[in-house]
Design an enzyme around this catalytic site. Structure first.
Site, PDB file in Angstrom:
ATOM      1  N   LYS A  17       0.963  -1.110   0.201  1.00 15.40           N
ATOM      2  CA  LYS A  17       0.081  -0.119   0.169  1.00 15.40           C
ATOM      3  C   LYS A  17       0.988   1.120  -0.075  1.00 15.40           C
ATOM      4  O   LYS A  17       1.833   1.237   0.683  1.00 15.40           O
ATOM      5  CB  LYS A  17      -0.826   0.098   1.288  1.00 15.40           C
ATOM      6  CG  LYS A  17      -2.048  -1.106   1.062  1.00 15.40           C
ATOM      7  CD  LYS A  17      -3.021  -0.765   0.027  1.00 15.40           C
ATOM      8  CE  LYS A  17      -4.120  -1.974   0.260  1.00 15.40           C
ATOM      9  NZ  LYS A  17      -5.131  -1.436  -1.038  1.00 15.40           N
ATOM     10  N   ASP A  68      -0.087  -0.499  -4.462  1.00 18.95           N
ATOM     11  CA  ASP A  68      -1.685   0.073  -4.593  1.00 18.95           C
ATOM     12  C   ASP A  68      -1.551   1.557  -4.067  1.00 18.95           C
ATOM     13  O   ASP A  68      -1.164   1.789  -2.702  1.00 18.95           O
ATOM     14  CB  ASP A  68      -2.274  -0.702  -3.924  1.00 18.95           C
ATOM     15  CG  ASP A  68      -4.035  -0.403  -4.147  1.00 18.95           C
ATOM     16  OD1 ASP A  68      -4.172   0.731  -4.764  1.00 18.95           O
ATOM     17  OD2 ASP A  68      -4.950  -0.777  -3.894  1.00 18.95           O
ATOM     18  N   GLU A  89      -1.227   0.150  -8.795  1.00 24.23           N
ATOM     19  CA  GLU A  89      -2.704   0.334  -8.916  1.00 24.23           C
ATOM     20  C   GLU A  89      -3.209   1.472  -8.650  1.00 24.23           C
ATOM     21  O   GLU A  89      -2.618   2.066  -7.638  1.00 24.23           O
ATOM     22  CB  GLU A  89      -3.300  -0.830  -7.739  1.00 24.23           C
ATOM     23  CG  GLU A  89      -4.799  -1.111  -7.840  1.00 24.23           C
ATOM     24  CD  GLU A  89      -5.019  -2.073  -7.060  1.00 24.23           C
ATOM     25  OE1 GLU A  89      -4.273  -3.187  -6.861  1.00 24.23           O
ATOM     26  OE2 GLU A  89      -6.136  -2.133  -6.406  1.00 24.23           O
ATOM     27  N   ASP A 126      -8.817   0.281  -9.971  1.00 26.42           N
ATOM     28  CA  ASP A 126      -9.580  -0.531  -8.992  1.00 26.42           C
ATOM     29  C   ASP A 126     -10.826   0.439  -8.705  1.00 26.42           C
ATOM     30  O   ASP A 126     -11.795  -0.002  -9.305  1.00 26.42           O
ATOM     31  CB  ASP A 126      -8.815  -0.812  -7.770  1.00 26.42           C
ATOM     32  CG  ASP A 126      -9.476  -1.392  -6.576  1.00 26.42           C
ATOM     33  OD1 ASP A 126     -10.592  -1.357  -6.757  1.00 26.42           O
ATOM     34  OD2 ASP A 126      -9.023  -1.448  -5.602  1.00 26.42           O
ATOM     35  N   LYS A 173     -13.750  -6.171  -8.209  1.00 27.49           N
ATOM     36  CA  LYS A 173     -14.164  -6.686  -6.700  1.00 27.49           C
ATOM     37  C   LYS A 173     -15.750  -6.961  -6.728  1.00 27.49           C
ATOM     38  O   LYS A 173     -16.611  -6.221  -7.297  1.00 27.49           O
ATOM     39  CB  LYS A 173     -13.823  -5.434  -5.727  1.00 27.49           C
ATOM     40  CG  LYS A 173     -12.411  -5.356  -5.354  1.00 27.49           C
ATOM     41  CD  LYS A 173     -11.935  -4.407  -4.333  1.00 27.49           C
ATOM     42  CE  LYS A 173     -10.528  -4.328  -4.222  1.00 27.49           C
ATOM     43  NZ  LYS A 173     -10.071  -3.013  -3.670  1.00 27.49           N
TER      44      LYS A 173
HETATM   45 MG   LIG Z   1      -6.944  -1.228  -4.812  1.00 26.29          MG
END
Ligand SMILES: [Mg+2]
Length: 354
Positions: free
Chosen positions: A162, A190, A216, A242, A266
């Site tokens: 992250k 991400d 991402e 995303d 997702k």
């Molecule tokens: Mg993500």
């Protein structure tokens, strides 16, 4: 087979440690589990795991929406999945997590009625998935230590890191992580919408040195044109979207603009496995691959996500790791884990129990 009832239950599970991403810190999972009953005595399980910053849904909102869906569902055949989604989309726009709960229960029922696991209903390309593991934001030193533990103690070969708060610290984190895990481990980043174009370009330049394979969601979710510009300048790094991709229409627009190499599907954003397959089909027809990610889901929705990854050739990556961070799991079954390899059970439906 006709639907005769639906029961809805809230669950809250504390996490073993809090997870920090660019726009939020979370320390517990709050989910809605549903149980759909039929006239043939078959029961299907579903889950909604709303995450307000991404889907705009809350737990109580999901319960209110499910209450509306209940009336429409009574008497419907779970096999008629297009009709079920048409009913839900006709009642309310968005609300992907609430729709996902119903969608998953339908697939669980279809699998049980047919006597086959859901991954076979979806295409049956494979029954195993190599999963990544996520490292939240802390100091680069702590992140490198965590990375080393996941690789050497738990056997993970793909790390998703992250980022998105401070691009210079993000580069330093990747430098230390690469040093800690060696050259063979696959690294993804991400940014969770945390950069602007200039920061993203500087970050990408740094990441390139440490062999980061994909980055991402650098930019705010609405900026598909900016994402296309970055992708044109990514030079060897795959660009993934995303938060920009909620449904097949978003996917089509991102593909038209050339905004991504990979789409992160997702189930909670798109409304379950049926719309997820449409996103994947749009991507595949445009030469774009997919990953399946997750919200803070229990083993139930994670099994659904893994089933989609296994079933589809074009879904090449899995980021289905949320259930690993919980102090307890209310759901069992679905799959078995051997290091970073997850194998789906050969049981009807999702093969999960409570
Ligand atoms: Mg993500």
């Amino acid at each position: 087979m006709r639907i005769t009832g639906m029961k809805v239950e809230k669950v809250r599970i504390p996490m073993t440690a809090s997870l920090k991403v660019a726009f939020a810190t979370v320390d517990s999972l709050e989910s809605v589990l549903i149980r759909v009953e039929t006239d043939e005595g078959c029961v299907g399980f579903g889950e909604a795991s709303p995450f307000a910053p991404v889907t705009g849904e809350t737990l109580d909102g999901v319960i209110a929406v499910l209450d509306i869906f209940r009336q429409g569902l009574m008497g419907m055949d779970p096999m008629d999945i297009e009709a079920v989604h048409a009913m839900m989309d006709g009642v309310i726009v968005g609300n992907g997590a609430a729709k996902c709960a119903v969608d998953l229960a339908m697939y669980d029922l279809m699998g049980k009625a047919a006597g086959v696991p859901v991954y076979k209903l979806l295409g049956g390309y494979s029954n195993t998935v190599q999963n990544d593991i996520t490292i939240g934001i802390s100091t680069p030193e702590q992140m490198a230590e965590e990375a080393k533990k996941y690789v050497s103690e738990y056997g993970y070969r793909i790390l998703k890191v992250k980022a998105g708060i401070d691009w210079q610290e993000d580069i330093r984190a990747m430098k230390l992580i690469r040093g800690a895990v060696g050259p063979q481990i696959r690294l993804r980043v991400d940014a969770n919408q945390g950069y602007d174009i200039a920061k993203a370009q500087r970050a990408l330049k740094g990441f390139r040195e440490y062999g980061v394979e994909a980055v991402e969601q650098c930019l705010p979710h609405w900026d598909l044109e900016g994402a296309a510009y970055l992708r044109n300048h990514a030079e060897g790094i795959h660009m993934m979207l995303d938060e920009s991709i909620h449904d097949p229409v978003d996917a089509a627009r991102a593909c038209r603009l050339g905004s991504a190499d990979i789409l992160n599907i997702k189930l909670m954003k798109c409304g379950g496995l049926y719309p997820a397959q449409k996103i994947n089909a749009v991507a595949e027809a445009n030469g774009v691959t997919c990953m399946v990610g997750c919200m803070l889901e229990t083993r139930l929705a994670i099994t659904a996500g893994l089933s989609l990854v296994a079933a589809k050739k074009n879904v090449t990556e899995a980021d289905c790791d949320s259930f690993l961070y919980y102090k307890e799991n209310p759901v069992e079954g679905g799959f078995v884990q051997d290091k970073d390899t997850f194998t789906l059970l050969n049981k009807p439906g999702f093969g999960v129990t409570f």
